[in-house]
Design a protein around this motif. Structure first.
Motif, short mmCIF file in Angstrom:
data_model
loop_
_atom_site.label_atom_id
_atom_site.label_comp_id
_atom_site.label_asym_id
_atom_site.label_seq_id
_atom_site.Cartn_x
_atom_site.Cartn_y
_atom_site.Cartn_z
N TRP A 11 0.84 -1.20 0.00
CA TRP A 11 0.00 0.00 0.00
C TRP A 11 0.87 1.25 0.00
CZ3 TRP A 11 -0.34 3.95 3.50
CH2 TRP A 11 0.19 3.75 4.76
N LYS A 12 2.02 1.19 0.69
CA LYS A 12 2.92 2.35 0.70
C LYS A 12 3.57 2.55 -0.66
CE LYS A 12 3.92 2.68 5.60
NZ LYS A 12 4.97 2.78 6.63
N ALA A 48 -8.83 -4.08 -0.22
CA ALA A 48 -8.52 -3.62 1.14
C ALA A 48 -7.19 -2.87 1.16
CB ALA A 48 -8.48 -4.79 2.11
N THR A 49 -6.24 -3.33 0.36
CA THR A 49 -4.94 -2.65 0.26
C THR A 49 -5.12 -1.29 -0.40
OG1 THR A 49 -3.82 -4.79 0.12
CG2 THR A 49 -2.58 -2.87 -0.63
N GLN A 51 -7.77 0.50 -0.32
CA GLN A 51 -8.42 1.37 0.66
C GLN A 51 -7.39 2.00 1.60
OE1 GLN A 51 -11.30 -1.38 2.28
NE2 GLN A 51 -12.94 -0.56 0.99
N LYS A 52 -6.35 1.23 1.94
CA LYS A 52 -5.27 1.77 2.78
C LYS A 52 -4.53 2.89 2.05
CE LYS A 52 -3.37 -1.11 6.10
NZ LYS A 52 -2.35 -2.06 6.52
N GLY A 55 -6.71 5.91 2.33
CA GLY A 55 -6.68 6.40 3.71
C GLY A 55 -5.37 7.11 4.04
N GLY A 56 -4.27 6.55 3.60
CA GLY A 56 -2.97 7.18 3.85
C GLY A 56 -2.84 8.53 3.18
N ASP A 59 -4.98 11.00 5.01
CA ASP A 59 -4.34 11.40 6.26
C ASP A 59 -3.25 12.44 6.02
OD1 ASP A 59 -5.98 9.63 7.60
OD2 ASP A 59 -4.42 8.12 7.93
#
Length: 83
Positions: A11-12, A48-49, A51-52, A55-56, A59
């Protein structure tokens, strides 16, 4: 582009790509960024990944979400007013 064997979480890695696209103007301010489904398909990651990723970036203040419309690149920040 994405090194699945790397020490950095997927995800990063994907967030770095999107961050780069924002920085180089591929995704200008107030334009839609790829959806969770699109990220999942483009990078071969689970939703799901993806979505991270969203989200990141939210943020960090790089994107914002409009319910029912999608996620968009945040506009340039104004400097604090002096006075």
């Amino acid at each position: 582009m994405i090194e699945f064997e790397a020490d950095v979480p997927r995800w990063k890695q994907v967030a770095d790509v999107i961050r780069e696209r924002i920085a180089d103007g591929t995704y200008p301010p107030r334009t839609r960024v790829p959806s969770v489904i699109q990220l999942s398909a483009e990078f071969g990651i689970a939703q799901a990944t993806a979505q991270k990723v969203h989200g990141g970036l939210r943020d960090e203040g790089l994107i914002y979400t409009e319910p029912g419309l999608g996620s968009f690149v945040a506009g340039p920040r104004r400097p604090p007013s002096e006075g």
